[in-house]
Design a protein around this motif. Structure first.
Motif, mmCIF file in Angstrom:
data_model
loop_
_atom_site.group_PDB
_atom_site.id
_atom_site.type_symbol
_atom_site.label_atom_id
_atom_site.label_comp_id
_atom_site.label_asym_id
_atom_site.label_seq_id
_atom_site.Cartn_x
_atom_site.Cartn_y
_atom_site.Cartn_z
ATOM 1 N N THR A 196 0.928 -1.123 0.118
ATOM 2 C CA THR A 196 -0.002 0.150 0.073
ATOM 3 C C THR A 196 0.864 1.107 0.205
ATOM 4 O O THR A 196 1.907 1.285 0.788
ATOM 5 C CB THR A 196 -0.943 0.107 1.165
ATOM 6 O OG1 THR A 196 -1.829 -1.029 1.162
ATOM 7 C CG2 THR A 196 -1.792 1.096 1.290
ATOM 8 N N GLY A 197 0.731 2.129 -0.650
ATOM 9 C CA GLY A 197 1.216 3.407 -0.798
ATOM 10 C C GLY A 197 0.795 4.311 -1.597
ATOM 11 O O GLY A 197 0.134 4.081 -2.653
ATOM 12 N N LYS A 198 0.979 5.732 -1.257
ATOM 13 C CA LYS A 198 0.257 6.964 -1.867
ATOM 14 C C LYS A 198 1.742 7.706 -2.450
ATOM 15 O O LYS A 198 2.288 8.420 -1.962
ATOM 16 C CB LYS A 198 -0.297 7.522 -1.190
ATOM 17 C CG LYS A 198 -1.830 6.889 -0.514
ATOM 18 C CD LYS A 198 -2.549 7.854 0.581
ATOM 19 C CE LYS A 198 -3.805 6.849 1.063
ATOM 20 N NZ LYS A 198 -4.513 7.848 1.810
ATOM 21 N N ILE A 222 -1.970 -4.957 -4.336
ATOM 22 C CA ILE A 222 -1.711 -3.511 -4.311
ATOM 23 C C ILE A 222 -3.014 -3.126 -3.738
ATOM 24 O O ILE A 222 -4.114 -3.298 -4.330
ATOM 25 C CB ILE A 222 -1.420 -2.965 -5.733
ATOM 26 C CG1 ILE A 222 0.008 -3.781 -6.158
ATOM 27 C CG2 ILE A 222 -1.236 -1.409 -5.487
ATOM 28 C CD1 ILE A 222 0.097 -3.223 -7.529
ATOM 29 N N SER A 253 -4.023 2.603 -3.139
ATOM 30 C CA SER A 253 -2.850 3.222 -3.442
ATOM 31 C C SER A 253 -3.094 4.398 -4.606
ATOM 32 O O SER A 253 -4.019 4.023 -5.375
ATOM 33 C CB SER A 253 -1.590 2.273 -3.850
ATOM 34 O OG SER A 253 -1.437 1.326 -2.770
ATOM 35 N N PHE A 284 1.371 4.491 -8.520
ATOM 36 C CA PHE A 284 2.005 3.184 -8.141
ATOM 37 C C PHE A 284 2.552 2.519 -9.135
ATOM 38 O O PHE A 284 1.432 2.048 -9.940
ATOM 39 C CB PHE A 284 1.218 2.449 -6.995
ATOM 40 C CG PHE A 284 1.881 1.450 -6.214
ATOM 41 C CD1 PHE A 284 2.227 1.637 -4.674
ATOM 42 C CD2 PHE A 284 2.127 0.219 -6.694
ATOM 43 C CE1 PHE A 284 2.586 0.739 -4.038
ATOM 44 C CE2 PHE A 284 2.915 -0.612 -6.107
ATOM 45 C CZ PHE A 284 2.930 -0.554 -4.620
ATOM 46 N N SER A 324 -8.541 5.853 -6.732
ATOM 47 C CA SER A 324 -7.316 5.175 -6.726
ATOM 48 C C SER A 324 -6.646 5.820 -7.979
ATOM 49 O O SER A 324 -7.044 5.469 -9.017
ATOM 50 C CB SER A 324 -7.137 3.918 -6.552
ATOM 51 O OG SER A 324 -5.756 3.286 -6.709
#
Length: 505
Positions: free
Chosen positions: A79-81, A114, A117, A120, A151
Motif C-alpha cells: 500500500t502506498g500513496k 496492491i 494506493s 504506484f 485510486s
C-alpha cells in the motif's frame, strides 16, 4: 503581492520538492545473499524475505527492488500513496534477463496485492501462485480499491504472471492472472487511469484478467480511463480480458492465443469483452485458438453495455466465431441492456470450427447476436469461412436468436461473407434487421439480399482467393504485425482495409 512574499512562497515550494526528493528511500531484496537483519538500503545490505516489508510505510518516491534471478516465497502486500512527480515503484535490479519471482504460498488467494494506493507502478517481475489443488478465486496479482475513494494512476508493466490454478468453473469463483476489485459500502471507490501493459499471462486458470466492480446501474460508479495494451495471453482456457463496471476503457494491441480445451462442458468464455461497461474501445487485437465449450468467440459486446466499439481486430481458428453481441432479457433493472454496439473493419478467418456439441447442439456461427440488443451496426467486416474440419461442424454466417428476447434494429452494411462450403443465415424472430450492399461469395441459405455484386466477387477472387484459397496469405496484406513476448501479433491496418473496401464500393 510583494516581491519578498513571492520569494518566500517560491522558496517554500522548492524546499518541499527538495524534501520530497530527498526523503524517499530505495529498498533492496536478495533472497540468497540478503538478511532481514540488514537495513535494506543497498544491494550489499539487502533484505532477504518479503516479510520484512511489512515494517515499512511507503512514501512518495520510494522504490522496492528485487534482485533478478531470485525467488521470493510468500505473499507481497503493498500500500502506498505516491504523487504524480514521485510515484512509488516496485521493480527489479541486478544483472541478467531472468525476472525476480514472487511465488505465492500453497493456499494463498493471491501472490501480490496492491491495496488502496495512488501513483504506484509495479514492473519487471514474475508472479506465480500454484497450489497443490485448484482453489476458487485464486489469482496472481490482485489490485484492490475498497472504501478508499479514487485510486489514481496504478501502472502494471512488463509482468510475467504464470501458473495460477484457480477453479475452471465460473460459478465457483473461477481464477485469474490479474484480478481488479473496486467497491466499498462506506466510501464508493474506483480506479482512475489504471494501465496494464506489456505483460505476459501464461497458464492462468480460469481467466487472464477480470474486474469486479459496480455493475448495477442503480449504484453506478465506474472505473475511468483504463488502458490494457501490448499484453500476451497464452494457454488460458477461459476469458481473456473482461472489464466490468468501467467507462472509457481502451483495449488495444493484445494477443490471446492457444487456449487449452479443458473447461467443463457447462462453461462459456470468450477472448476480449466488456460487461456492464460504457464507451469501451477494442482495437488492433488478435485472438486465435479459443476452445471454450460455449461461445469461444474472439470478441464480444456483452450486456449492460453502451457504445462498445470493436474495430481493426483479427480473429481466427476459434471454436466460436468472430464476435458475439448479446443481452439477457431477464437481467433485471440493474442492466441497461446492450445499446449502440459497433463492429467494423475486423477480419475473421477459419473461425467457427467447434468439433463437439454445445448446450444446444452443434453451434458455431461466425457472428452470434443473442437476446434483445438494440441499435447494433455491423459494418465492413470480412468473414472468411474455410472448409469445415468435419461434416458435423456448424457452418452459419450469422445467427440472431433469443436470450429471453430478440435483437431489434441491427444494421449489416457492406460486409463480405465468403464460405468455401454451403452456409446459411438465421435471423429467427429478430426485428428490423437492415441489409445494405453486403457481399456474398458462396452458397447461402436464407441469404438476406438477392442481388449479386460481380465486381466485388472478382476483386475478392483476384486479391484474396488466388493468393491463398484459405485466406491467410491473401488477407494478411490488410494487416500489420509486431512482436510481443516472442509472439507475433497481427492487427488490421486502417488505411489498407478502408482502401480495399473503397475498391469494391
Amino acid at each position: 503581492m510583494k516581491t519578498s512574499t513571492w520569494t518566500q512562497l517560491a522558496f517554500c515550494l522548492l524546499s518541499s520538492v527538495f524534501y520530497a526528493c530527498n526523503s524517499s528511500h530505495v529498498y533492496y531484496l536478495d533472497a540468497t545473499s540478503g538478511s532481514n537483519q540488514n537495513n535494506g538500503t543497498s544491494p550489499r545490505s539487502a533484505w532477504q524475505s518479503i516479510e520484512v516489508l511489512k515494517q515499512i510505510s511507503l512514501q512518495p518516491g520510494d522504490k522496492i527492488l528485487f534482485k533478478k534471478g531470485e525467488t521470493f516465497s510468500g505473499i507481497l502486500e503493498l500500500t502506498g500513496k505516491g504523487t504524480y512527480t514521485h510515484p512509488i515503484i516496485i521493480d527489479a535490479y541486478g544483472e541478467g534477463n531472468q525476472k525476480p519471482c514472487i511465488a505465492g504460498n500453497d493456499t494463498s488467494m493471491y501472490a501480490v496485492r496492491i491495496f488502496n494506493s495512488d501513483y504506484f507502478t509495479i514492473q519487471n517481475l514474475e508472479i506465480s501462485n500454484t497450489g497443490k489443488e485448484r482453489k476458487a478465486g485464486r489469482t496472481g496479482l490482485k489490485i484492490e480499491c475498497t472504501d478508499y475513494g479514487i485510486s489514481h494512476n496504478i501502472r502494471i508493466n512488463n509482468l510475467t504472471i504464470r501458473d495460477v490454478n484457480g477453479s475452471l468453473v465460473k460459478g465457483e469463483g473461477g481464477g485469474s492472472g490479474i484480478l481488479i476489485v473496486n467497491g466499498g459500502d462506506s466510501i464508493r471507490s474506483r480506479f482512475d487511469s489504471l494501465t496494464i501493459e506489456n505483460c505476459h499471462i501464461l497458464r492462468c486458470e480460469r481467466n487472464a484478467m477480470i474486474w469486479s466492480g459496480y455493475y448495477d446501474r442503480k449504484n453506478w460508479y465506474p472505473n475511468k480511463h483504463t488502458i490494457v495494451r501490448n499484453n500476451v495471453i497464452e494457454k488460458v482456457p477461459g476469458d481473456g480480458i473482461v472489464p466490468i463496471g468501467c467507462d472509457s476503457t481502451l483495449i488495444e494491441y493484445n494477443l490471446m492465443c492457444d487456449s487449452p480445451d479443458i473447461l467443463p462442458m457447462t462453461e462459456a468464455a470468450a477472448g476480449i469483452w466488456p460487461w456492464s461497461c460504457d464507451n469501451t474501445v477494442i482495437q488492433y487485437n488478435e485472438v486465435w485458438g479459443h476452445k471454450a465449450p460455449w461461445d469461444a468467440q474472439g470478441f464480444d459486446s456483452d450486456y449492460n453495455c453502451q457504445n462498445t466499439l470493436i474495430q481493426y481486430n483479427y480473429s481466427h481458428d476459434n471454436y466460436g466465431g468472430m464476435v458475439l453481441i448479446c443481452n439477457s432479457g431477464n437481467a433485471g433493472n440493474y442492466s441497461c441492456g446492450n445499446i449502440g454496439s459497433i463492429v467494423r473493419y475486423n477480419i475473421s478467418i477459419g473461425d467457427g470450427i467447434r468439433p463437439k456439441e454445445t448446450r444446444q447442439g452443434m453451434f458455431s456461427p461466425s457472428i452470434h447476436i443473442a437476446g434483445p440488443v438494440k441499435q447494433t451496426l455491423v459494418e465492413r467486416n470480412i468473414i472468411h469461412a474455410n472448409p469445415k474440419p468435419s461434416d458435423a461442424v456448424d457452418r452459419t454466417m450469422i445467427t440472431s436468436d433469443s436470450w429471453d428476447g430478440y435483437a431489434d434494429s441491427t444494421c449489416f452494411r457492406q460486409n463480405i461473407y465468403y464460405a468455401a462450403e454451403p452456409s446459411r443465415f438465421d435471423f429467427t424472430s429478430s426485428t428490423r434487421n437492415a441489409f445494405e450492399e453486403n457481399i456474398y461469395i458462396g452458397q447461402f441459405k436464407n441469404q438476406p439480399e438477392s442481388q449479386k455484386n460481380k465486381k466485388a466477387e472478382n476483386i475478392y477472387t483476384e486479391k484474396v482467393l488466388k493468393e491463398s484459397v484459405n485466406g491467410y496469405k491473401g488477407l494478411h496484406c490488410l494487416m500489420d504485425s509486431v512482436i510481443l513476448k516472442e509472439h507475433t501479433l497481427h492487427y488490421i491496418k486502417p488505411e489498407a482495409i478502408k482502401t480495399f473496401f473503397q475498391s469494391i464500393f
